[in-house]
Design a protein around this motif. Structure first.
Motif, PDB file in Angstrom:
ATOM      1  N   LEU A   1       0.836  -1.213   0.000  1.00  0.00           N
ATOM      2  CA  LEU A   1       0.000   0.000   0.000  1.00  0.00           C
ATOM      3  C   LEU A   1       0.865   1.255   0.000  1.00  0.00           C
TER       4      LEU A   1
ATOM      5  N   LYS B   1       2.053   2.014  -3.419  1.00  0.00           N
ATOM      6  CA  LYS B   1       1.024   2.501  -4.337  1.00  0.00           C
ATOM      7  C   LYS B   1       0.457   3.863  -3.947  1.00  0.00           C
ATOM      8  N   MET B   2       0.325   4.112  -2.641  1.00  0.00           N
ATOM      9  CA  MET B   2      -0.482   5.252  -2.182  1.00  0.00           C
ATOM     10  C   MET B   2       0.318   6.428  -1.646  1.00  0.00           C
TER      11      MET B   2
ATOM     12  N   LYS C   1       2.387   9.710  -1.093  1.00  0.00           N
ATOM     13  CA  LYS C   1       2.512  10.921  -1.901  1.00  0.00           C
ATOM     14  C   LYS C   1       3.969  11.248  -2.209  1.00  0.00           C
TER      15      LYS C   1
END
Length: 928
Positions: A375, A378-379, A381
Motif C-alpha cells: 500500500l 502505491k499510495m 505521496k
C-alpha cells in the motif's frame, strides 16, 4: 531606523547604522572606504590606543570583512588584544584571528604563544577562548603546537568541567586533521574513563571524541564498550527529573544516548562479557518499553527526541544481529510507524526494515507487513517513500511470496514515477529469475516488463531472458509462442522486437506447425516492424531472416527480396550493408548442408553471474541480492586444460604458475643416506646460483606438510600446525651432496607485517654432507592478509654463493576453525551475508574430468568444515568456518557448485568481511 547597540561601543553602533542607511552600493563603499582610512590613521598615529579603542576598531574591521570586503591590516592589533585581561577584548581578538589570520602568516608564532599563555591561565573563560580558537583554525601547526597540552587538560583532575568539554571537542577537531596527535598507552584508559565523568556535558563531548578514535583503532579502545553500556543504562533507566539539566522535552539526554548507541555500533556484540551483554539488552528493551508509553508532550520536539533514540537503538540491534527477540520486537515497532502520519517516520521505518529483512531472525517478521508495504508503494505521496517501499519489497522477497510481490510491482510499474522505473525493472527481472520455479512464468514477467516499461529495460535484461530460454529446452516453444503473440500488438517496443527476432530465429520452427504462426506469417510479422527500428535492431533482424531461411527454405525468395532492397544493400549504415550483401550471397551460394552448419542453433551459455546484478550494484551499492541460481551467460575463454596442467619445470619462468599440477611420484634417492621424512619428493632439474623458485604455495592449501623446494644441492621441507590465530612451522634443510653447505642464512621479507607476524629462530650456519637440520618459525595472524612471506636462503657450496627465493606456505585458510551448522542455519546465514561487501564469486573451468571424491578430499584439507546433507543438490559442496585473527573472528561460508556437463565450477564465498571473502575465493579458484 533606531541606532544599533554595539556592546557599549557607540562608534561601532553608529557605523553599522550608517551602513544600513546607505541608499546604494556606491554609498556603502564610500562610507566603508572612509572608515577604513580613519581606522588606518588611528593605528598608525602617534597616540597610543587603549584596549577599548583597539577592540572597537577591530570589530569594525570584522564587520567590513563580513560584508565581503578585503582587510589587509589590523592583524597585529588583534593579536595585541589576546594579551588583555578583559574578556570582551580577548574575545574580539580571538574572533578576528579565527576568521582573518592565515595559517601561513608571520604572526602565527605570536598567536601560538598567546594561546599557550591562556591555556595555562587559571581563568576557565580564557582557557575556553584559547581552545575554541585552536579548534576554529584547526591546522596542522596547531596540532603540532598543542598536541601534548590539550590531552593533559582533558584528563587532568584539576580541570574544570566546562574546560574539559571544550578540550574534548578541540582534540576531536585536531584529530581529524592529524590523527597522530592522540597519544597511546596509558592515555587510552584515561580518555575512555571520561565516559564515567559525573558531568554529562563532559561525557557528551568525550563520546564524540572516543567514537572517532574507535573508528581508527578499535582494538585499543575496546574497553569503552563496558563503560558506554553502563552510562547508557543509567540514562535510559533515569527519570526525566533525574537529569533535569540534560532533559529535552521529557527525554533524558537524547543526544548523549544517540552518541553512545552509535559508539557501540563500532563493535560486535559483547559476547565475551555476559554481564555487559545482558545489561545492553536491558537498555534496549527499556528503550522499546518507553516508546510504547503515552507521550508526555504533544510537541513535535518530544516525539523527535524519543524517536531519535529509538531508531539508533534499532540500528544497534540490526548491527549486532544476534538477539532474535530484539530483532522481532524492532520489526513490530517499525511496523507501527508504517501507518504514522509523519512522512519522515514512515520513510525511516521502511529503511530500517530493509536491513531487518536481511537477518535470519527477523525476515519472517518483516514479511507480516507485506500488505502495508505494498500500500505504501502505491499510495504514498512522497516519491522517496515509495522508492523505499520498493526496496523493502525487494529485500523481503523469497520463494513463498515472490510471485505476489513481482505481480504487485509489475502492476505499479505502469503508473510509477519515471525516476524509479529503471530500478524497479531491474529488481523485478532479478526477483523473477531468482525465484522462478516455472520458467514460463519468468518469460511472461520479462515480456510484461518490456511491454509496460520498454524504455527502461536495459540491454542486460533482454540479453538475460534470451540466455535462459536458450539454456532451457522445456521453455523454448512457450517463449516462441508468447513472443509471437506479443509482436502482434499494434504498437510494440523495440526491445520486444529484439527479443522476438532472436527467439523466433532460433526456435520459430517449434511453432511453425500452426497455420496462425507459419513461417511466412512469422517472417511478415517481424518484417512489419523492420522500418520502425534502429539500425542495431535491423541488423539483428537481418540475422534472424537468414536463420529463417535455414529453418524454412520455402521463404528463401521472399527473404532474398529483402536482402536485395536498396535500403539494405545500399544502406548508409555499413553494418546493414555488409550483413545484407553477405547474407544474400550465403543464401544463394551455400547448399542446405552448409547453411545448416553455419546457422546451427546457438549452444547453451556457460554458467555465470547474471549481468543484471552488476547493473543494480552500480545503482544501489549497499543493496546487493543473493546470487541468481542457474544463471548462465557468456564468459571469456579460459586457458585450455592441457596448457594449465603442464609439468612443473623450475627452469621455465612460466612453470606451474597456477600451482595446478601434481608432482609425479619418484623413488627416493638413498645413495647419499638422506631420508625424506616428509614423503613428498619428486625430481626437479638443477637451478642456477640465484634461483627464484616458482613453487606456488597453492599446492599447500590442502596440506600442511610437504617439500617446499628441492634441487640437486638442497631440499627444504615443511611441517606445520595451527590453532586459532597462531601457527608453528618447522622447516627442514637437507643436504643432498657429499660436501658440507656453508654460511646458510635464511631471511624473511613481507609487506603485510602489520597483519601477519612471523618470528624465525636462528639455525646453524653449516649443513653437513647428507645431514638434515630443523628451523622453527612461529606465526600470528593479526588481521586478514593476502601476501605470504617470502623467504630467501643464501649459502655457499664449493665456495660458490647460492641464493634461493621462495614463498612460505602461510595463507589465510591456515587460520580456519571448522564450524558445524545445520541446513537451516547455513542458508539463513548465507542469505544474511548477501551484501556486495560480503560476497565473492568466481566461475572457472575444471582442470580435467570432474572428480567429486577428489574435490571432497581437497576441501577437507582446506580448513573449513565440510557440511554433508545441507545443499539440495548432492553434487554441491558447502563448508563453514571461522577465520581467527588477533583483531576479530570472521565467520565464513563457502559453496562450490560443479557442473559436470559444462566441466565448470562456480565458487561462492561469503563472510562478514569483504577482504576475507575475496581472499578465500582467490585461493580456491582454479584448484579443482
Amino acid at each position: 531606523m533606531p541606532a544599533v547597540r554595539g556592546d557599549g561601543m557607540r562608534g561601532l553602533a553608529v557605523f553599522i547604522s550608517d551602513i544600513r542607511n546607505c541608499k546604494s552600493k556606491e554609498a556603502e563603499i564610500k562610507r566603508i572606504n572612509k572608515e577604513l582610512a580613519n581606522i588606518r590613521s588611528k593605528f598608525k598615529g602617534d597616540k597610543t590606543l587603549d584596549g577599548y579603542q583597539k577592540k572597537k576598531y577591530v570589530c569594525k574591521l570584522l564587520f567590513i570583512f563580513l560584508l565581503g570586503h578585503d582587510i589587509d591590516f589590523g592583524h597585529m592589533e588583534a593579536v595585541n588584544l589576546l594579551s588583555s585581561n578583559k574578556y570582551s577584548e580577548k574575545q574580539i581578538g580571538y574572533l578576528f584571528i579565527s576568521v582573518l589570520v592565515n595559517t601561513n602568516s608571520d604572526l602565527i608564532k605570536l598567536i601560538i604563544q598567546s594561546i599557550k599563555n591562556d591555556l595555562q591561565s587559571r581563568n576557565p573563560i580564557h582557557v575556553n577562548l584559547a581552545l575554541q580558537c585552536i579548534a576554529n583554525i584547526g591546522s596542522k601547526d596547531m596540532a603540532e603546537a598543542f598536541g601534548t597540552e590539550i590531552p593533559k587538560l582533558l584528563v587532568s583532575g584539576d580541570t574544570m568541567d566546562v574546560v574539559k568539554q571544550s578540550a574534548a571537542l578541540c582534540l576531536l577537531r585536531l584529530f581529524r586533521k592529524s590523527p597522530e596527535i592522540i597519544p597511546g598507552g596509558e592515555w587510552t584508559s584515561r580518555i575512555i574513563h571520561l565516559l564515567n565523568d559525573p558531568h554529562m556535558g563532559v561525557v557528551t563531548a568525550a563520546t564524540s571524541l572516543i567514537d572517532a578514535l574507535v573508528k581508527k583503532n578499535p582494538d585499543e579502545y575496546k574497553g569503552c564498550v563496558t563503560l558506554a553500556v553502563a552510562r547508557l543504562s543509567r540514562i535510559v533507566t533515569a527519570s526525566y527529573t533525574d537529569l533535569q539539566d540534560y532533559t529535552y522535552y521529557f527525554v533524558p539526554a537524547p543526544w548523549l544516548s544517540v552518541k553512545l548507541l552509535r559508539l557501540l555500533q563500532n563493535y560486535t556484540p559483547p559476547s565475551e562479557e555476559p554481564g555487559v551483554k545482558g545489561r545492553l539488552t536491558e537498555c534496549l528493551e527499556t528503550i522499546f518499553n518507553k516508546a510504547q508509553e503515552p507521550p508526555k508532550s504533544k510537541k513535535v520536539q518530544h516525539s523527535n527526541a524519543k524517536n531519535a533514540v529509538l531508531f539508533e537503538a534499532i540500528s544497534l540491534i540490526i548491527h549486532n544481529d544476534s538477539e532474535a527477540n530484539l530483532l522481532v520486537r524492532a520489526c513490530n515497532q517499525l511496523g507501527q510507524f508504517l501507518s504514522n502520519r509523519e512522512t519522515n517516520l514512515r520513510y525511516l521505518a521502511l529503511e530500517s526494515m530493509c536491513h531487518l529483512a536481511t537477518s535470519e531472525f527477523s525476515h519472517e517478521a518483516v514479511k507480516k507487513h507485506q500488505e502495508v508495504v505494498i500500500l505504501s508503494m502505491k499510495m504514498e505521496k512522497d516519491v522517496s517513500v515509495r522508492q523505499q517501499a520498493v526496496d523493502l519489497l525487494y529485500a523481503m522477497c523469497d520463494k513463498t511470496n515472490a510471485e505476489e510481490i513481482v505481480q504487485e510491482m509489475l502492476a505499479y510499474l505502469e503508473t510509477a514515477d519515471y525516476s524509479i522505473r529503471e530500478e524497479m525493472v531491474l529488481k523485478v527481472a532479478i526477483l523473477a529469475e531468482k525465484y522462478a520455479t516455472d520458467f514460463t512464468w519468468y518469460v511472461d514477467v520479462i515480456l510484461n516488463l518490456i511491454r509496460i516499461a520498454g524504455d527502461y529495460v536495459s540491454e542486460e535484461v533482454w540479453y538475460r531472458v534470451i540466455q535462459i530460454v536458450i539454456n532451457r529446452e522445456e521453455v523454448q516453444a512457450y517463449a516462441a509462442k508468447t513472443v509471437f503473440e506479443a509482436l502482434q500488438a499494434p504498437t510494440c517496443h523495440e526491445n520486444m522486437v529484439k527479443v522476438g527476432g532472436y527467439i523466433l530465429g532460433e526456435f520459430g520452427n517449434l511453432i511453425a506447425g500452426d497455420t496462425k504462426s507459419s513461417p511466412q506469417v512469422q517472417f511478415e510479422l517481424l518484417h512489419s516492424k523492420y522500418h520502425l527500428c534502429s539500425a542495431a535492431t535491423r541488423a539483428l533482424l537481418l540475422s534472424t531472416y537468414i536463420k529463417l531461411v535455414n529453418l524454412f527454405p520455402e521463404i528463401k525468395n521472399r527473404v532474398q527480396e529483402v536482402f536485395r532492397a536498396d535500403s539494405n544493400l545500399r544502406s548508409a549504415d555499413v553494418e546493414l550493408q555488409q550483413r545484407a550483401s553477405e547474407y544474400l550471397q550465403l543464401s544463394i551460394v551455400a547448399s542446405s548442408d552448409v547453411l545448416a552448419t553455419v546457422l546451427e542453433e546457438m549452444p547453451a551459455f556457460p554458467e555465470r553471474e547474471s549481468s543484471i546484478l552488476a547493473v543494480l550494484k552500480k545503482k544501489k551499492p549497499g543493496r546487493i541480492p543473493d546470487e541468481v541460481r542457474d544463471s548462465k551467460s557468456p564468459q571469456p575463454s579460459v586457458i585450455p586444460a592441457a596448457t594449465i596442467n603442464s609439468t612443473n619445470n623450475t627452469n621455465s619462468s612460466s612453470a606451474d604458475l597456477l600451482g595446478l599440477s601434481t608432482p609425479p611420484g619418484t623413488t627416493a634417492n638413498t645413495g647419499n643416506g638422506l631420508l625424506d621424512v616428509l614423503g613428498d619428493l619428486y625430481t626437479t632439474p638443477k637451478i642456477s646460483p640465484n634461483t627464484v623458485q616458482q613453487n606456488n604455495i597453492k599446492k599447500f592449501l590442502f596440506k600442511n606438510n610437504g617439500v617446499l623446494f628441492e634441487n640437486d644441492l638442497i631440499q627444504i621441507g615443511v611441517k606445520s600446525e595451527y590453532r586459532q590465530n597462531l601457527g608453528r612451522i618447522g622447516l627442514f634443510y637437507g643436504n643432498k651432496t657429499q660436501f658440507p653447505i656453508q654460511n646458510v642464512h635464511p631471511e624473511l621479507h613481507w609487506t603485510e607485517f602489520n597483519k601477519l607476524n612471523v618470528q624465525m629462530k636462528p639455525m646453524e650456519p653449516v649443513l653437513e654432507a647428507g645431514a638434515q637440520i630443523q628451523q622453527m618459525l612461529t606465526a600470528e595472524c593479526i588481521e586478514d592478509f593476502t601476501d605470504a612471506p617470502v623467504m630467501s636462503v643464501s649459502f655457499s657450496y664449493n665456495n660458490v654463493p647460492q641464493k634461493i627465493t621462495m614463498k612460505l606456505p602461510l595463507t589465510l585458510n591456515k587460520f580456519f576453525e571448522p564450524t558445524e551448522m545445520n541446513g537451516e542455519s547455513f542458508f539463513a546465514r548465507w542469505k544474511n551475508l548477501g551484501g556486495e561487501q560480503q560476497r565473492a564469486q568466481k566461475i572457472f573451468k575444471a582442470q580435467g574430468a570432474i572428480d567429486l571424491t577428489a574435490t571432497r578430499t581437497k576441501l577437507a584439507g582446506f580448513g573449513m568444515q565440510l557440511l554433508d546433507g545441507i545443499d539440495p543438490n548432492p553434487d554441491n559442496f558447502v563448508c563453514a568456518g571461522i577465520v581467527h585473527t588477533r583483531i576479530q573472528q570472521v565467520g565464513c561460508l563457502m559453496r562450490l557448485e560443479p557442473n559436470k556437463q559444462a566441466q565448470m565450477f562456480r565458487l561462492t564465498v561469503r563472510s562478514s568481511k569483504e577482504s576475507v571473502s575475496q581472499e578465500i575465493c582467490n585461493l580456491l579458484a582454479d584448484q579443482f
